[in-house]
Write a protein that holds these residues in place. Structure first.
Motif, PDB file in Angstrom:
ATOM      1  N   ILE A 116      52.925 -94.235  24.628  1.00  0.00           N
ATOM      2  CA  ILE A 116      51.787 -93.663  23.889  1.00  0.00           C
ATOM      3  C   ILE A 116      51.982 -92.158  23.734  1.00  0.00           C
ATOM      4  O   ILE A 116      51.851 -91.597  22.643  1.00  0.00           O
ATOM      5  CB  ILE A 116      50.461 -93.949  24.619  1.00  0.00           C
ATOM      6  N   MET A 117      52.327 -91.489  24.841  1.00  0.00           N
ATOM      7  CA  MET A 117      52.484 -90.037  24.797  1.00  0.00           C
ATOM      8  C   MET A 117      53.612 -89.636  23.846  1.00  0.00           C
ATOM      9  O   MET A 117      53.476 -88.726  23.042  1.00  0.00           O
ATOM     10  CB  MET A 117      52.776 -89.491  26.200  1.00  0.00           C
ATOM     11  N   VAL A 154      49.625 -82.333  23.179  1.00  0.00           N
ATOM     12  CA  VAL A 154      50.260 -83.509  22.578  1.00  0.00           C
ATOM     13  C   VAL A 154      49.321 -84.183  21.586  1.00  0.00           C
ATOM     14  O   VAL A 154      49.707 -84.510  20.467  1.00  0.00           O
ATOM     15  CB  VAL A 154      50.663 -84.520  23.672  1.00  0.00           C
ATOM     16  N   ARG A 202      56.871-101.657  39.815  1.00  0.00           N
ATOM     17  CA  ARG A 202      55.734-100.737  39.865  1.00  0.00           C
ATOM     18  C   ARG A 202      55.818 -99.655  38.801  1.00  0.00           C
ATOM     19  O   ARG A 202      54.852 -98.977  38.536  1.00  0.00           O
ATOM     20  CB  ARG A 202      55.598-100.126  41.255  1.00  0.00           C
ATOM     21  N   TRP A 203      56.996 -99.468  38.213  1.00  0.00           N
ATOM     22  CA  TRP A 203      57.091 -98.482  37.134  1.00  0.00           C
ATOM     23  C   TRP A 203      56.871 -99.106  35.760  1.00  0.00           C
ATOM     24  O   TRP A 203      56.662 -98.397  34.782  1.00  0.00           O
ATOM     25  CB  TRP A 203      58.450 -97.784  37.151  1.00  0.00           C
ATOM     26  N   ILE A 223      48.061 -94.920  38.693  1.00  0.00           N
ATOM     27  CA  ILE A 223      49.348 -95.534  39.034  1.00  0.00           C
ATOM     28  C   ILE A 223      50.298 -94.502  39.637  1.00  0.00           C
ATOM     29  O   ILE A 223      50.985 -94.763  40.631  1.00  0.00           O
ATOM     30  CB  ILE A 223      49.972 -96.178  37.781  1.00  0.00           C
ATOM     31  N   THR A 266      54.522-100.806  34.381  1.00  0.00           N
ATOM     32  CA  THR A 266      53.230-100.594  33.711  1.00  0.00           C
ATOM     33  C   THR A 266      53.130 -99.191  33.127  1.00  0.00           C
ATOM     34  O   THR A 266      52.387 -98.953  32.180  1.00  0.00           O
ATOM     35  CB  THR A 266      52.066-100.801  34.697  1.00  0.00           C
ATOM     36  N   LEU A 267      53.893 -98.244  33.709  1.00  0.00           N
ATOM     37  CA  LEU A 267      53.814 -96.873  33.207  1.00  0.00           C
ATOM     38  C   LEU A 267      54.482 -96.718  31.848  1.00  0.00           C
ATOM     39  O   LEU A 267      54.229 -95.762  31.132  1.00  0.00           O
ATOM     40  CB  LEU A 267      54.458 -95.909  34.208  1.00  0.00           C
ATOM     41  N   ALA A 315      44.069 -93.843  28.690  1.00  0.00           N
ATOM     42  CA  ALA A 315      45.422 -94.140  29.154  1.00  0.00           C
ATOM     43  C   ALA A 315      45.843 -93.189  30.268  1.00  0.00           C
ATOM     44  O   ALA A 315      46.442 -93.615  31.260  1.00  0.00           O
ATOM     45  CB  ALA A 315      46.391 -94.049  27.976  1.00  0.00           C
ATOM     46  N   MET A 316      45.506 -91.894  30.132  1.00  0.00           N
ATOM     47  CA  MET A 316      45.944 -90.930  31.139  1.00  0.00           C
ATOM     48  C   MET A 316      45.235 -91.145  32.472  1.00  0.00           C
ATOM     49  O   MET A 316      45.819 -90.970  33.533  1.00  0.00           O
ATOM     50  CB  MET A 316      45.702 -89.507  30.633  1.00  0.00           C
ATOM     51  N   ASN A 340      52.184 -94.492  43.164  1.00  0.00           N
ATOM     52  CA  ASN A 340      53.652 -94.576  43.225  1.00  0.00           C
ATOM     53  C   ASN A 340      54.322 -93.382  43.892  1.00  0.00           C
ATOM     54  O   ASN A 340      55.352 -93.548  44.538  1.00  0.00           O
ATOM     55  CB  ASN A 340      54.216 -94.755  41.811  1.00  0.00           C
ATOM     56  N   ILE A 386      44.099 -91.793  24.392  1.00  0.00           N
ATOM     57  CA  ILE A 386      44.867 -91.041  25.374  1.00  0.00           C
ATOM     58  C   ILE A 386      44.069 -90.784  26.642  1.00  0.00           C
ATOM     59  O   ILE A 386      44.586 -90.891  27.757  1.00  0.00           O
ATOM     60  CB  ILE A 386      45.292 -89.679  24.761  1.00  0.00           C
ATOM     61  N   TYR A 401      52.130 -96.120  28.955  1.00  0.00           N
ATOM     62  CA  TYR A 401      51.521 -94.789  28.855  1.00  0.00           C
ATOM     63  C   TYR A 401      52.544 -93.776  28.351  1.00  0.00           C
ATOM     64  O   TYR A 401      52.230 -92.897  27.552  1.00  0.00           O
ATOM     65  CB  TYR A 401      50.960 -94.363  30.210  1.00  0.00           C
ATOM     66  N   ALA A 408      46.962 -94.059  33.973  1.00  0.00           N
ATOM     67  CA  ALA A 408      48.315 -93.653  34.378  1.00  0.00           C
ATOM     68  C   ALA A 408      48.261 -92.791  35.636  1.00  0.00           C
ATOM     69  O   ALA A 408      49.102 -92.920  36.533  1.00  0.00           O
ATOM     70  CB  ALA A 408      48.990 -92.898  33.244  1.00  0.00           C
TER      71      ALA A 408
END
Lengths: 292, 623
Positions: A271-272, B108, A261-262, B130, A264-265, B123-124, B134, B120, A268, B127
């Protein structure tokens, strides 16, 4: 140790597939400065089509890319000529909105036609593996990787050995210079867009056996691909290759050691971090930006 | 002018609509369904108006703005549960969280310009979804959070929510209107039109964009908190929905991004259409398809949006005649007294740190390469306070590149640049602007879609927050812009679109714009290029007057007679470095200069009447 080795090999295999998928995005951005958000949706579209062909005729999903690739090439060409080229004169942000809208249309059509549930093509070798020493390699992953590498090699040959390919590369490096030596910008853009879209033909067919998919999973895919091209440097094909391998490895390692589950993160996070420390990406070069 | 008169009419219509919306639940309280639809329209309008700040004004498209709604919802819901407080009291916290997250992301990604931002934002949003799934301990994961029911009697239905959202909408619109009026808002629009130019007139583009992004998050976060209470349930998929972002973008685009009321009008259109689609069009399954198709259609066929399209039509039917070609008008003097006062104000702004003749700008050994091409090669240059220094040289000799190195449009590969003894070559362009360095461009770079007045008011002479949030429409800043337009004689064009002015007039406006920076030193890049002789006379006169009042000039120009007449000293550039320097009389006879630039056929007239040879000089210069 075996677990690590296994993760590394699997990461490289999946990285090769990512590289193919991301190359289309990088190619289109390099030539036209358009971020094609629809790239993920087209992957799912092809995966769905491949799945349907496999179920109806029994044709091998990965081999089906022989059909889907030219289809997507034509589709991309028509899409560029009829829709994308209309907004060439507008700001770059409008092209993002347009491709985003198009992605939603594809998702919506798939929703209506095929329904909102998971699918996956499962040919006879689906559960089988090659065993090399202590590590086992799922056959789907290996075949997918081989297909991806073959197509990437073909793409490389087209871009370096043909006049069309050189025209595309010239336009991506210096549009006005390319125009001066007789490269038509519109025609080149259409070809580049078609080539970029054609990669979703192979990519989508491979996807149909590697991962379960449903209409809305294109978001996962486009964010993966965006992560890759941001890491590699927007519009750089070598960057997309390297970025794809790195992220393929990072994803597999996270899944192995940190839980699915982590994983896919990771995209992101990458990217950051890239934007924080090296906004132009690994292979991005700053061009001369002053005009007039 | 018509714009000024059209404004009250717009506000009048908006006021009437507001009145009707306030009265509606009072007049017919027992209609929960239409009230519910309108309420969602309010919420969408709040989001679209907020989105408009970063994406409409500044032009940085966000595809993930619904993330702030989710952040606001989760903040308020989690805090309400933990502290046992009613969610309504906590709604500002939702806005605070949204602002903090926007500041982090913005810091950023908004340091650079270009495509990263839109990536971004998507994506954010994904994210965030998720993460919300989680972090189970915090958000209760996919199960979602259930909140208490509203504390008021059932008889009131959702009418209190109706008024809360309406109040928030009014606040949001007032807030964007206020931003639009400040120099901050003008700066955001300047960024949209030409980010490099904005930086050169003192707009700290990084700060403006980050603050703009944070400002666009606040009211969405607040609305998110209320929305969670309204639904009494929230989960990751619903709170961080991509479709939510699509609807925001669609609403703002439909109504007209960058306008005040466009996003609100668009929100109601989209909300009603969406409701109709749900009722008649086969349920929510088809929504993705419909919204996607609508987005494609709007981008292709009405990219400007509804309100600007209507406004353009209306203007076509009711044209306002302005005599743009009226030379006498362009050259006409404003009342001498006002003009004199304006010039004195400029003189006041030039601080007397240096006495005449001291070194104001010094370039030491600067170099800049483009691949194998060395554009500026170990160049050195000195500009003394109070001078009009001329910089001449053949095309491609590196003059404009040197300008770009001095003003910060490009970074030098090596070398040092000092302004008043302070090293500036590592500073961003706007900081150099704040130190008193202004420039005009070879081809004018006015913000074409802004009015002349807005163009002149846009520059920021310092980095103070007070200046940033100063009123740009009326008050001190606007008055000063008017004065500066008086100096160049163009005040009567203040309300016109800058792009409609003649090229020569645009050059004068650009000069007035630079004066707003309160500059010590102005770099003029080919001021005479493309300007007719009478306007050119006007331009040189203004340059002289400003120079008498303490402003130093560095002028790149190919019109040699003009340079020899106006400038002292003259520096000659060739192959990226200075090859000669001196008073104009010496330069014109220097054999090195004749060889490198002026050419052997440049024969100064024996009795020194340079103007006689204007024609030949122009031709030589142009080649």
């Amino acid at each position: 140790m075996t677990q690590l080795l296994q993760a590394l090999v699997l990461g490289l295999l999946i990285g090769g597939v990512y590289a193919l998928m991301a190359s289309g995005l990088a190619l289109i951005f390099g030539v036209m400065r358009i971020i094609n958000i629809a790239q993920g949706a087209l992957l799912i579209l092809v995966a769905m089509f491949t799945w349907w062909m496999w179920r109806e005729t029994g044709i091998d999903p990965i081999l089906a890319s022989v059909v889907t690739t030219p289809l997507m090439f034509g589709f991309g060409w028509i899409l560029y000529r009829t829709v994308i080229s209309r907004i060439r004169d507008q700001s770059a942000s409008m092209s993002v909105l347009l491709t985003f809208g198009f992605a939603l249309v594809v998702e919506g059509v798939l929703n209506v036609v095929a329904g909102n549930r998971f699918r996956s093509a499962t040919p006879f070798y689906f559960a089988e593996s090659f065993t090399v020493g202590p590590i086992s390699l799922p056959k789907t992953q290996v075949y997918g990787f081989v297909a991806a590498v073959l197509v990437l090699a073909a793409l490389y040959l087209v871009l370096t050995r043909t006049w069309t390919g050189r025209a595309i590369r010239a336009t991506s490096q210096n549009p006005s210079g390319a125009a001066l030596v007789g490269v038509g910008a519109a025609g080149t853009a259409a070809l580049a867009f078609a080539l970029g879209t054609a990669t979703t033909g192979v990519g989508g067919s491979i996807l149909s056996v590697l991962y379960p998919f449903f209409p809305a999973s294109h978001y996962d895919w486009i964010s993966r691909l965006l992560g890759i091209v941001v890491l590699g440097g927007m519009g750089s094909l070598p960057g997309a290759m390297v970025g794809a391998l790195i992220l393929g490895l990072a994803e597999t390692l996270t899944a192995t050691y940190g839980g699915l589950r982590w994983s896919t993160l990771v995209f992101y996070l990458v990217i950051m971090l890239v934007l924080l420390f090296r906004p132009q990406g690994l292979f991005g070069a700053k061009l001369r930006e002053d005009a007039a | 002018m018509s714009r000024v008169r059209a404004m009250p009419r717009q506000h009048l219509v908006a006021g009437l609509c507001l009145l009707a919306l306030i009265l509606y639940p009072i007049i017919s309280p027992w209609e929960p369904y239409p009230q519910g639809v309108i309420l969602l329209g309010f919420m969408l309008a709040i989001q679209a108006s907020s989105w408009n700040i970063i994406s409409g004004f500044a032009g940085y498209i966000s595809l993930g703005h619904s993330m702030f709604l989710g952040l606001g919802s989760y903040t308020v819901a989690i805090c309400a549960l933990r502290w046992g407080v009613n969610p309504l009291w906590l709604m500002p916290l939702g806005g605070v969280t949204a602002v903090v997250v926007a500041l982090l992301i913005g810091t950023v990604v908004l340091r650079t310009s270009g495509h990263a931002f839109v990536i971004i934002t998507i994506a954010m949003l994904l994210a965030a979804q998720i993460l919300a799934v989680n972090f189970k301990g915090f958000t209760q994961g996919s199960d979602g959070i259930t909140l208490e029911l509203p504390f008021w009697s059932r008889d009131y239905q959702n009418i209190p929510f109706y008024y809360i959202f309406l109040a928030l909408l009014v606040l949001t619109v007032l807030y964007t209107a206020w931003i639009r009026r400040t120099k901050f808002g003008t700066g955001l629009i300047a960024i949209r039109e030409d980010e490099g130019k904005a930086a050169s007139i003192g707009v700290n583009t990084t700060r403006f964009k980050i603050v703009g992004y944070a400002a666009s998050a606040f009211f969405i976060g607040v609305a998110g908190g209320v929305y969670a209470y309204y639904l009494t349930f929230l989960n990751p998929v619903g709170s961080f929905a991509i479709l939510g972002s699509v609807v925001i973008v669609l609403a703002a685009l439909t109504g007209g991004k960058g306008t005040l009321y466009g996003p609100v009008v668009g929100a109601f259109i989209v909300q009603l259409a969406s409701e109709a689609a749900t009722v008649y069009g086969g349920g929510s399954q088809t929504r993705v398809l419909l919204f996607g198709a609508a987005l494609v259609a709007v981008v292709l066929f009405m990219p400007a949006g509804l309100l600007p399209t209507i406004e353009a039509r209306w203007r076509k039917r009711h044209p306002v005649t302005v005599e743009f070609t009226d030379q006498a008008g362009a050259l006409g003097r404003s009342p001498a007294t006002t003009r004199e006062r304006a010039l004195e104000d400029v003189a006041q702004a030039v601080a007397d740190d240096l006495t005449q003749g001291e070194v104001l700008l010094e370039v030491r050994g600067a170099s800049k390469r483009f691949g194998g091409l060395v554009a500026v090669d170990n160049a050195s240059l000195i500009v003394r306070k109070g001078s009009i220094t001329g910089l001449i040289g053949p095309n491609g000799s590196g003059k404009t590149t040197l300008f770009n190195l001095i003003t910060g449009g490009m970074a030098a590969d090596s070398g040092e640049i000092y302004l008043q003894g302070q090293r500036i070559d590592r500073m961003p362009p706007w900081q150099r602007g704040h130190l008193g360095l202004g420039r005009t461009f070879q081809v004018t770079r006015l913000f074409k879609d802004m009015t002349v007045q807005q163009n002149v008011v846009a520059p920021l002479p310092d980095s103070r927050w007070r200046t940033m949030f100063a009123d740009a429409v009326s008050g001190h800043e606007a008055a000063r812009a008017g004065e500066l337009l008086d100096i160049v004689g163009l005040r009567r064009f203040a309300g016109e679109r800058a792009g409609d002015l003649s090229y020569g007039q645009q050059k004068l406006v650009e000069l007035a714009q630079v004066l707003m920076l309160e500059p010590q030193l102005i770099l003029l890049d080919e001021p005479a290029g493309g300007v007719n002789p009478s306007l050119l006379g006007r331009l040189t006169e203004v340059i002289r007057e400003l120079n008498e009042r303490g402003i130093t000039f560095l002028v790149v120009e190919h019109n040699i007679p003009l340079v020899l007449e106006l400038c002292d000293p003259v520096v000659v550039f060739s192959r990226g470095r200075s090859i000669a320097e001196g008073p104009p009389g010496t330069i014109r006879e220097d054999p090195v200069v004749l060889d490198a630039y002026l050419g052997d056929d440049w024969r100064p007239v024996p009795d020194g009447k340079a103007p006689n040879s204007v024609q030949t000089a122009n031709q030589t210069g142009a080649r």
